[in-house]
Scaffold this active site. Sequence first.
Site, short mmCIF file in Angstrom:
data_model
loop_
_atom_site.label_atom_id
_atom_site.label_comp_id
_atom_site.label_asym_id
_atom_site.label_seq_id
_atom_site.Cartn_x
_atom_site.Cartn_y
_atom_site.Cartn_z
N LYS A 133 0.87 -1.17 0.00
CA LYS A 133 0.00 0.00 0.00
C LYS A 133 0.90 1.23 0.00
O LYS A 133 1.66 1.45 0.95
CB LYS A 133 -0.90 -0.01 1.23
CG LYS A 133 -1.75 1.24 1.34
CD LYS A 133 -2.78 1.14 2.43
CE LYS A 133 -3.59 2.42 2.53
NZ LYS A 133 -4.62 2.35 3.57
N LYS A 172 -2.01 -1.49 -4.03
CA LYS A 172 -2.89 -0.33 -4.01
C LYS A 172 -2.10 0.95 -4.03
O LYS A 172 -1.13 1.03 -3.28
CB LYS A 172 -3.73 -0.42 -2.73
CG LYS A 172 -4.57 0.77 -2.43
CD LYS A 172 -5.18 0.63 -1.07
CE LYS A 172 -5.84 1.94 -0.71
NZ LYS A 172 -6.21 2.04 0.64
#
Length: 323
Positions: free
Chosen positions: A195, A248
């Site tokens: 992330k 992400k």
Amino acid sequence: MSFPTHRPRRLRRTEALRTLVRETRLSAHSLVYPLFVCPGANVQKEIKSMPGNFRWSVDRLVEECRVASDAGVPAVILFGIPEKKDEVASGAYDPEGIVQQAVRALKKALPNLIVICDLCLCEYTSHGHCGVVRGNEIDNDSTLDLLAKTAVAQAEAGADIVAPSDMMDGRVARIRAALDARGFSQISILAYSAKYASGFYGPFREAADSTPQFGDRRSHQMDPANQREALREIALDIEEGADIIMIKPALPYLDVIALARQEFEVPIAAYQVSGEFSLIEAAGRLGWIDRERIILETLTAIRRAGADIILTYFAKEVAPKLA
Ligand code: PBG
């Protein structure tokens, strides 16, 4: 041998031929629809920077999920906006917390819908950080206890999958141990493993009211410049017990998805985040791009790079268009 023996255009001649040789096929089966749930009754409040997305009260959330499920979306991921925020994120692990209430209602109304709970403290802390703040730092190890407690509360409510998005070190192992100790060994962990500290989360922070009151998230989310580090984060999460790993944002990090696909056997998810959604939506509204076409093109690209599962705010809209 080359031209004129080889003519790649032969297989592009008709839509039927193009479909026959298509390498990547999008399917509604791989979509996850992110939703925001808030207290109250009969609430459907539009998020300004994410038109078409709303904060839903539990009763209305159930109806929205029914529509999505009927459209062919198999799974949702829930984000909570609590009544009150505090220093220790009590709303995250309260058995009566907003997400726990939503999960119970969803499981009752739509037992076949897969319910994933985002697992992070930033929506529940008064300072908007993803963990316990000590001085100016986020304390890793004391945060783990709160994350583990939250995971158990979500599992008790009926979540199928918990999805830690906090990026604290060691959280997957701690969550796995806490779930197992409470009899939830069958509940899966989808780890937001790679992330990145991304500007693309801007609209989400308006939606969840989770903008940090000071500082930023760079002490725990990844530097956008790093690729090898993503592989290391993913490897650690798998070792700690992650069942599915996630990258992400999605479109700016297709290289990371592709590399992870080569290196690991577990299912890979990718999150087309709020900023990716809003860029397409805004340009579409201005008439500068062909919105529907670009939605399918970006989702295809994410799948082509190697994602098995795609989290996207377009899930409900595109699912019926996909076989
Ligand atoms: C919680 C969380 C965030 C997103 C998913 N989980 C926000 C953040 O890290 O600031 C972003 C999702 C999106 O932008 O659509 N930590």
